[in-house]
Scaffold this active site. Structure first.
Site, mmCIF file in Angstrom:
data_model
loop_
_atom_site.group_PDB
_atom_site.id
_atom_site.type_symbol
_atom_site.label_atom_id
_atom_site.label_comp_id
_atom_site.label_asym_id
_atom_site.label_seq_id
_atom_site.Cartn_x
_atom_site.Cartn_y
_atom_site.Cartn_z
ATOM 1 N N ASP A 194 37.839 39.703 38.908
ATOM 2 C CA ASP A 194 38.859 40.625 38.414
ATOM 3 C C ASP A 194 38.506 42.097 38.611
ATOM 4 O O ASP A 194 39.385 42.942 38.635
ATOM 5 C CB ASP A 194 39.166 40.365 36.937
ATOM 6 C CG ASP A 194 37.977 40.644 36.029
ATOM 7 O OD1 ASP A 194 36.853 40.238 36.382
ATOM 8 O OD2 ASP A 194 38.168 41.243 34.957
ATOM 9 N N ASP A 243 34.300 34.153 39.454
ATOM 10 C CA ASP A 243 33.726 34.878 38.324
ATOM 11 C C ASP A 243 34.145 34.204 37.013
ATOM 12 O O ASP A 243 35.136 33.469 36.977
ATOM 13 C CB ASP A 243 34.205 36.333 38.351
ATOM 14 C CG ASP A 243 33.626 37.163 37.227
ATOM 15 O OD1 ASP A 243 32.413 37.048 36.955
ATOM 16 O OD2 ASP A 243 34.380 37.943 36.619
ATOM 17 N N ASP A 302 34.182 36.025 33.497
ATOM 18 C CA ASP A 302 34.864 36.905 32.546
ATOM 19 C C ASP A 302 36.217 37.375 33.058
ATOM 20 O O ASP A 302 36.313 38.019 34.099
ATOM 21 C CB ASP A 302 33.979 38.103 32.214
ATOM 22 C CG ASP A 302 32.606 37.670 31.712
ATOM 23 O OD1 ASP A 302 32.496 36.556 31.185
ATOM 24 O OD2 ASP A 302 31.657 38.451 31.857
#
Length: 153
Positions: free
Chosen positions: A114, A8, A10
């Site tokens: 996250d 990912d 972000d």
């Protein structure tokens, strides 16, 4: 044959807070409920500590892709994320950016993300696939995540 790894953007590769810190305060106030919708914010973000070196190493060990979500109401996010990948990751990430709101639909072995949103948590529900939650528990940062991922290659 290499295993497939998705990472990912972000708060995994990209430090979202750094974009907010570089943003015009008037825009922060205007978009205080949804800062990810600030036009151009994704182009202001810096890499997370250790993320660039980790991506480069992991792209040698795995068939590595960037799997991210772009806010639906922020059309600049799509192009900003592409430009960020080109600027910070270069050749190892050429044509390896996937933008999706349904991460669980991708087939592969590992997803480093996250948050459980946009299908990340469901990614690990499929046999042979594992969601590795970055920034929490046993994977709080890139050095610890790398130790685990090296053993899975």
């Amino acid at each position: 044959m290499k295993k497939t790894l998705y990472i990912d953007m972000d708060n995994v590769l990209v430090d979202f807070r750094s974009g907010m810190a570089a943003c015009d305060p008037a825009l922060l106030e205007q978009f205080k409920e949804c800062p990810d919708e600030i036009p151009g914010i994704f182009g202001l973000m810096q890499p997370m500590p250790g993320a660039i070196a980790a991506y480069n190493e992991l792209s040698e060990l795995f068939d590595t892709y960037i799997l991210s979500t772009a806010p639906w109401k922020n059309p600049t996010a799509w192009s900003d994320k592409l430009e960020w990948v080109k600027r910070h990751l270069g050749a190892p990430a050429h044509k390896r950016l996937i933008l999706s709101h349904n991460k669980h639909l991708n087939r592969g072995h590992y997803l480093v993300d996250d948050r459980p949103n946009n299908g990340a948590e469901e990614f690990g529900d499929v046999p042979g696939q594992e969601w590795i939650q970055f920034g929490h528990g046993v994977h709080p940062d890139w050095p610890t995540a790398l130790l685990d991922l090296r053993s899975k290659a």
